[in-house]
Design an enzyme around this catalytic site. Structure first.
Site, PDB file in Angstrom:
ATOM      1  N   ARG A  83       0.840  -1.194   0.000  1.00 41.96           N
ATOM      2  CA  ARG A  83       0.000   0.000   0.000  1.00 41.96           C
ATOM      3  C   ARG A  83       0.871   1.239   0.000  1.00 41.96           C
ATOM      4  O   ARG A  83       1.791   1.358   0.790  1.00 41.96           O
ATOM      5  CB  ARG A  83      -0.872  -0.007   1.260  1.00 41.96           C
ATOM      6  N   ARG A  93      -7.070   0.862  -4.040  1.00 38.16           N
ATOM      7  CA  ARG A  93      -6.037   0.511  -3.069  1.00 38.16           C
ATOM      8  C   ARG A  93      -5.887  -1.000  -2.916  1.00 38.16           C
ATOM      9  O   ARG A  93      -6.839  -1.762  -3.030  1.00 38.16           O
ATOM     10  CB  ARG A  93      -6.288   1.171  -1.712  1.00 38.16           C
ATOM     11  N   ASP A  96      -6.736  -1.745   2.685  1.00 37.43           N
ATOM     12  CA  ASP A  96      -7.121  -0.699   3.618  1.00 37.43           C
ATOM     13  C   ASP A  96      -7.561  -1.377   4.908  1.00 37.43           C
ATOM     14  O   ASP A  96      -8.413  -2.273   4.862  1.00 37.43           O
ATOM     15  CB  ASP A  96      -8.350  -0.014   3.006  1.00 37.43           C
ATOM     16  N   ASP A  98      -9.021  -0.263   8.548  1.00 39.17           N
ATOM     17  CA  ASP A  98      -9.493   0.885   9.328  1.00 39.17           C
ATOM     18  C   ASP A  98     -10.006   0.441  10.685  1.00 39.17           C
ATOM     19  O   ASP A  98     -10.789  -0.518  10.758  1.00 39.17           O
ATOM     20  CB  ASP A  98     -10.666   1.561   8.612  1.00 39.17           C
TER      21      ASP A  98
HETATM   22  N1  ROI Z   1     -15.426   1.720  -1.718  1.00 38.05           N
HETATM   23  C1  ROI Z   1     -15.748   0.472  -1.343  1.00 38.05           C
HETATM   24  N2  ROI Z   1     -16.792  -0.136  -1.901  1.00 38.05           N
HETATM   25  N3  ROI Z   1     -15.033  -0.193  -0.391  1.00 38.05           N
HETATM   26  C2  ROI Z   1     -13.968   0.381   0.217  1.00 38.05           C
HETATM   27  O1  ROI Z   1     -13.327  -0.262   1.084  1.00 38.05           O
HETATM   28  C3  ROI Z   1     -13.603   1.694  -0.158  1.00 38.05           C
HETATM   29  N4  ROI Z   1     -12.558   2.338   0.423  1.00 38.05           N
HETATM   30  C4  ROI Z   1     -12.236   3.592   0.121  1.00 38.05           C
HETATM   31  C5  ROI Z   1     -13.027   4.415  -0.865  1.00 38.05           C
HETATM   32  C6  ROI Z   1     -12.099   4.973  -1.927  1.00 38.05           C
HETATM   33  C7  ROI Z   1     -13.706   5.539  -0.106  1.00 38.05           C
HETATM   34  N5  ROI Z   1     -14.056   3.639  -1.523  1.00 38.05           N
HETATM   35  C8  ROI Z   1     -14.380   2.352  -1.140  1.00 38.05           C
HETATM   36  O2  ROI Z   1     -11.233   4.161   0.744  1.00 38.05           O
END
Ligand code: ROI
Length: 163
Positions: A83, A93, A96, A98
């Site tokens: 990443r 990405r 991610d 979070d």
């Molecule tokens: N959209 C979806 N469907 N899932 C995600 O995890 C995700 N993560 C993001 C953004 C770009 C906002 N869009 C996303 O960071």
């Protein structure tokens, strides 16, 4: 031990493999124990539409780490997955991770906003979270199941079980 919820997302470089491997790495972290894992979901991109669909999941962990120490560990896993954190806030990405919730703590610092700022607006967070924690109440008193019932699913679907 603190009960925390972590959202996982990927839309590049074999998303399903990214999410399974991140889950394995979370399970190996010292001072962390994965206690629940949602299904793996397909979701449409939130943000610019000229990017691949995502895979998302949510896990519950029990940890003796502080929120910031947990964030350090998650960012380490993201970086090992390739990443690159740059100006692609709304772009594709590889991985991610979070922190969605950290017990009932409310944290607002430069590095951390908990509960996660997008939690209530994101079907790909609310539905997997409601799957593993339907009785969960947010620090502001909102009920996860009610939020999940009300949100537009935007094509979200279960792809498979994770474990
Ligand atoms: N959209 C979806 N469907 N899932 C995600 O995890 C995700 N993560 C993001 C953004 C770009 C906002 N869009 C996303 O960071």
């Amino acid at each position: 031990m603190t009960l925390a919820y972590i959202g996982l997302g990927s839309n590049l470089a074999d998303p399903q493999a990214q999410i399974s491997s991140a889950l394995a790495k979370l399970a190996q972290l010292e001072n962390c124990q994965v206690s629940q894992v949602s299904s793996l979901y397909f979701s449409r991109p939130m943000g610019p539409q000229d990017q691949p669909d995502y895979m998302n999941a949510v896990v519950a962990i029990k940890t003796s780490l502080s929120a910031i120490a947990l964030l350090d560990q998650l960012q380490h896993i993201e970086q090992n997955a390739g990443r690159v954190r740059k100006d692609n806030r709304w772009g594709a990405r590889v991985l991610d991770l979070d922190i969605l919730l950290f017990a009932q703590q409310v944290i607002s610092t430069e590095r951390l906003t908990i509960p996660h700022y997008g939690l209530k607006q994101r079907e790909f967070v609310l539905l997997p979270l409601a799957e593993i924690a339907p009785d969960l109440i947010l620090p502001d008193g909102d009920n996860i199941q009610e939020l999940a019932d009300q949100i537009n699913k935007n094509g979200l679907k279960i792809h498979s079980k994770l474990s």
